[in-house]
Design a protein around this motif. Structure first.
Motif, PDB file in Angstrom:
ATOM      1  N   ARG A  71       0.807  -1.205   0.000  1.00 13.92           N
ATOM      2  CA  ARG A  71       0.000   0.000   0.000  1.00 13.92           C
ATOM      3  C   ARG A  71       0.852   1.272   0.000  1.00 13.92           C
ATOM      4  O   ARG A  71       0.597   2.202  -0.752  1.00 13.92           O
ATOM      5  CB  ARG A  71      -0.925   0.008   1.221  1.00 13.92           C
ATOM      6  N   ALA A  72       1.841   1.324   0.863  1.00 15.32           N
ATOM      7  CA  ALA A  72       2.597   2.567   1.040  1.00 15.32           C
ATOM      8  C   ALA A  72       3.390   2.949  -0.196  1.00 15.32           C
ATOM      9  O   ALA A  72       3.459   4.136  -0.551  1.00 15.32           O
ATOM     10  CB  ALA A  72       3.534   2.431   2.239  1.00 15.32           C
ATOM     11  N   TRP A  73       3.971   1.961  -0.867  1.00 13.61           N
ATOM     12  CA  TRP A  73       4.992   2.278  -1.862  1.00 13.61           C
ATOM     13  C   TRP A  73       4.694   1.784  -3.278  1.00 13.61           C
ATOM     14  O   TRP A  73       5.413   2.113  -4.204  1.00 13.61           O
ATOM     15  CB  TRP A  73       6.329   1.709  -1.395  1.00 13.61           C
ATOM     16  N   LEU A  82      -8.207   5.114  -4.620  1.00 14.72           N
ATOM     17  CA  LEU A  82      -7.900   4.897  -3.219  1.00 14.72           C
ATOM     18  C   LEU A  82      -8.871   5.649  -2.329  1.00 14.72           C
ATOM     19  O   LEU A  82      -9.116   6.842  -2.544  1.00 14.72           O
ATOM     20  CB  LEU A  82      -6.472   5.349  -2.912  1.00 14.72           C
ATOM     21  N   GLU A 133      -5.363   2.813   4.735  1.00 12.51           N
ATOM     22  CA  GLU A 133      -4.378   1.813   5.134  1.00 12.51           C
ATOM     23  C   GLU A 133      -4.999   0.461   5.441  1.00 12.51           C
ATOM     24  O   GLU A 133      -4.336  -0.557   5.411  1.00 12.51           O
ATOM     25  CB  GLU A 133      -3.525   2.295   6.317  1.00 12.51           C
ATOM     26  N   LEU A 171       0.920   6.021   6.700  1.00 13.65           N
ATOM     27  CA  LEU A 171       0.197   5.464   5.563  1.00 13.65           C
ATOM     28  C   LEU A 171      -1.176   6.087   5.355  1.00 13.65           C
ATOM     29  O   LEU A 171      -1.749   5.979   4.276  1.00 13.65           O
ATOM     30  CB  LEU A 171       0.071   3.943   5.719  1.00 13.65           C
ATOM     31  N   ILE A 211      -1.720   8.260   2.118  1.00 11.20           N
ATOM     32  CA  ILE A 211      -1.316   7.499   0.939  1.00 11.20           C
ATOM     33  C   ILE A 211      -1.425   8.312  -0.340  1.00 11.20           C
ATOM     34  O   ILE A 211      -0.642   8.111  -1.277  1.00 11.20           O
ATOM     35  CB  ILE A 211      -2.126   6.185   0.836  1.00 11.20           C
ATOM     36  N   LEU A 263       1.805   9.965  -0.663  1.00 10.03           N
ATOM     37  CA  LEU A 263       2.851   9.021  -1.042  1.00 10.03           C
ATOM     38  C   LEU A 263       2.753   8.657  -2.519  1.00 10.03           C
ATOM     39  O   LEU A 263       3.771   8.522  -3.209  1.00 10.03           O
ATOM     40  CB  LEU A 263       2.769   7.768  -0.168  1.00 10.03           C
ATOM     41  N   GLN A 264       1.528   8.486  -3.009  1.00 11.05           N
ATOM     42  CA  GLN A 264       1.353   8.197  -4.427  1.00 11.05           C
ATOM     43  C   GLN A 264       1.833   9.381  -5.275  1.00 11.05           C
ATOM     44  O   GLN A 264       2.493   9.187  -6.300  1.00 11.05           O
ATOM     45  CB  GLN A 264      -0.118   7.908  -4.722  1.00 11.05           C
TER      46      GLN A 264
END
Length: 511
Positions: A305-307, A316, A321, A359, A362, A365-366
């Motif tokens: 999920r995170a990366w 999403l 998370e 997370l 997210i 992060l995306q």
């Protein structure tokens, strides 16, 4: 009078297990606990977090792993882990509200009997993928139910137990340096918490490493927090080599190789894993050849999920998370690590899946992973994690050593991809002979299931044969046999057997 804890040591219990008894009208919460639980006047824990240990403010952070309880403003806050790899269980029994970090412990305390009409325990525990903000259904037992709380905390006040959301600070992940600085800093602070002289004894890191993205990334970053030792499994799936020995050597980490099937040499290891989530996929950690007591096991659970760039940000959900993935994804993928919940209490270690830190952001992060500054580490394809690749390549790990193929390490004996241990199967069938009829399993059905399992063992043994198409055919047969075994209700009985077995660990000595 303000609430307080009264402590009772259960020396024979698993080291990190605890059970809180809350009574309406009482100014005391009784806490029965194993010998590894840290107990203070107004808080207790078997946990690590990103702040000073002595202050005991683990209820004020989302970067906490393990569990505990804290008296705060005349209330008691029971703290769950900041990831779905652990949970709190709660129930009302007589005039008491009970909370525990062990399902088997709670069921033993309330003398629970399973609902004879319920089916599908494995699917029940997979409901964590529906999101942490949902009201999880109770695990049905005869005459009542047991509640589950993942991620969020529970607050006891005014005679009621209520969900208490974890803090949700917004962090700046606008650049790689800012995100990696957060990640490294959090692990350093957790390392300081682990080493605190205020603990009864300090905790040590233990990392995991493979040829994938997630665990090597966590290990590379955690070196700055004091990580020195990792373990790796020789295979992730039958016949699929996945050890991270070479990566560990480049990172300067001591690496212990563990046979993927070493767990089968332990006496009936399945119950401690099945009792957590009715699937037991992480049973392979039972093969580790050294003590896990007072260790913090750093894993890459949550890295998908995170990366990962498999999912588009628009697909999403807002609280992702623990939310479900796209329709084509498999639910079990998002609750990996959960089956260690009971095992770690017995072995005395804390599970820290580092990718879950931060997370909830997210979408940020995306955005970072898809940004221009990460383009040099974006290799395309379905198995692509630019953040991980940048961290590892900047740590000196060659591009060809990791992240080349997605495998994922787990033992799937209920799905027919692996066989049971011989000792576990003997113990399970011994229990079935004694108690199977109580759960609707006839002698004839028991004989049929035994034959199916033997046939599955043969198919799995032949699954390693050459040529490759023969092995694939045998493995396919084993999986189809597993579906027939599940249709017989054996999976549900395996969970009940596991709980009944583990419950014995929580029986108090007579007198």
């Amino acid at each position: 009078m303000p609430l307080r804890f009264s402590y009772e040591l259960a020396a024979s219990w698993p080291p990190l297990a605890w059970l809180a008894q809350c009574e309406v009208g009482s100014d005391s919460v009784r806490l029965i606990h194993g010998p590894g639980v840290e107990c203070r006047a107004d808080w207790f824990c078997e946990a690590v977090w990103d702040e000073d240990f002595a202050a005991g403010d683990f209820d004020r952070t989302d970067l906490v792993f393990g569990s505990g309880g804290r008296v705060r403003d005349g209330r008691v806050v029971f703290v769950s882990a900041g990831a779905p790899i652990d949970r709190l269980q709660f129930a009302t029994h007589d005039n008491l509200t009970l909370v525990s970090n062990s399902l088997a412990c709670l069921l033993e305390r309330i003398e629970a009997r399973f609902d004879p009409d319920f089916r599908g325990y494995d699917q029940f525990f997979e409901q964590v993928v529906l999101g942490v903000d949902q009201d999880f259904p109770n695990l049905p037992i005869a005459g009542g139910g047991v509640g589950m709380m993942y991620f969020h905390n529970l607050k006891w006040a005014g005679g009621q137990l209520r969900r208490s959301p974890k803090p949700a600070p917004h962090r700046d992940f606008g650049t790689f340096e800012k995100y990696s600085g957060f990640f490294t800093g959090a692990l350093r602070r957790i390392g300081d918490n682990m080493a605190s002289g205020e603990r009864s004894a300090p905790l040590d890191w233990l990392g995991t490493i493979s040829q994938g993205y997630d665990s090597p990334t966590c290990a590379a970053v955690a070196r700055e927090a004091g990580l020195k030792q990792v373990f790796t499994h020789d295979e992730s799936r039958p016949g699929t080599r996945d050890d991270g020995v070479a990566i560990a050597g480049i990172l300067g980490l001591d690496c212990v190789m563990v046979d993927r099937l070493a767990w089968k040499g332990r006496p009936a290891p399945e119950p401690l894993f099945l009792a957590a989530d009715a699937q037991g996929k992480e049973v392979m950690v039972a093969g580790i050849p050294f003590s896990l007591n007072r260790r913090v096991m750093l894993t890459g659970h949550g890295g998908d999920r995170a990366w990962s760039l498999e999912f588009h940000p628009r697909r999403l959900p807002a609280y992702p998370e623990l939310e479900p993935g796209p329709p084509e994804s498999m639910p079990g993928r998002w609750h990996s690590g959960l089956s260690m919940t009971e095992y770690r209490l017995h072995q005395g270690f804390i599970h820290l899946p580092a990718p879950f830190m931060g997370l909830r952001q997210i979408a940020d992060l995306q955005k970072l992973s898809r940004s221009d500054e990460m383009a040099a580490w974006d290799i395309g394809g379905s198995y692509n994690r630019p953040i991980c690749r940048r961290i590892l390549e900047q740590a000196g790990v060659p591009r060809t050593l990791f992240g080349t193929a997605k495998t994922g390490a787990s033992i799937r004996f209920l799905r027919g991809e692996d066989a049971w241990s011989a000792s576990g199967k003997r113990a399970f069938f011994g229990w079935l002979r004694q108690h199977g009829a109580d759960h609707g399993l006839s002698r004839r059905a028991l004989a049929q299931v035994r034959l199916l399992l033997r046939s599955q063992d043969v198919a799995l043994s032949l699954g390693r044969l050459k040529p490759a198409f023969v092995g694939r055919r045998m493995r396919s047969i084993a999986i189809r046999l597993a579906l027939r075994i599940k249709a017989s209700g054996l999976h549900d009985l395996a969970f009940i057997w596991a709980i009944e077995t583990v419950r014995k660990s929580y029986r108090r000595p007579a007198g």
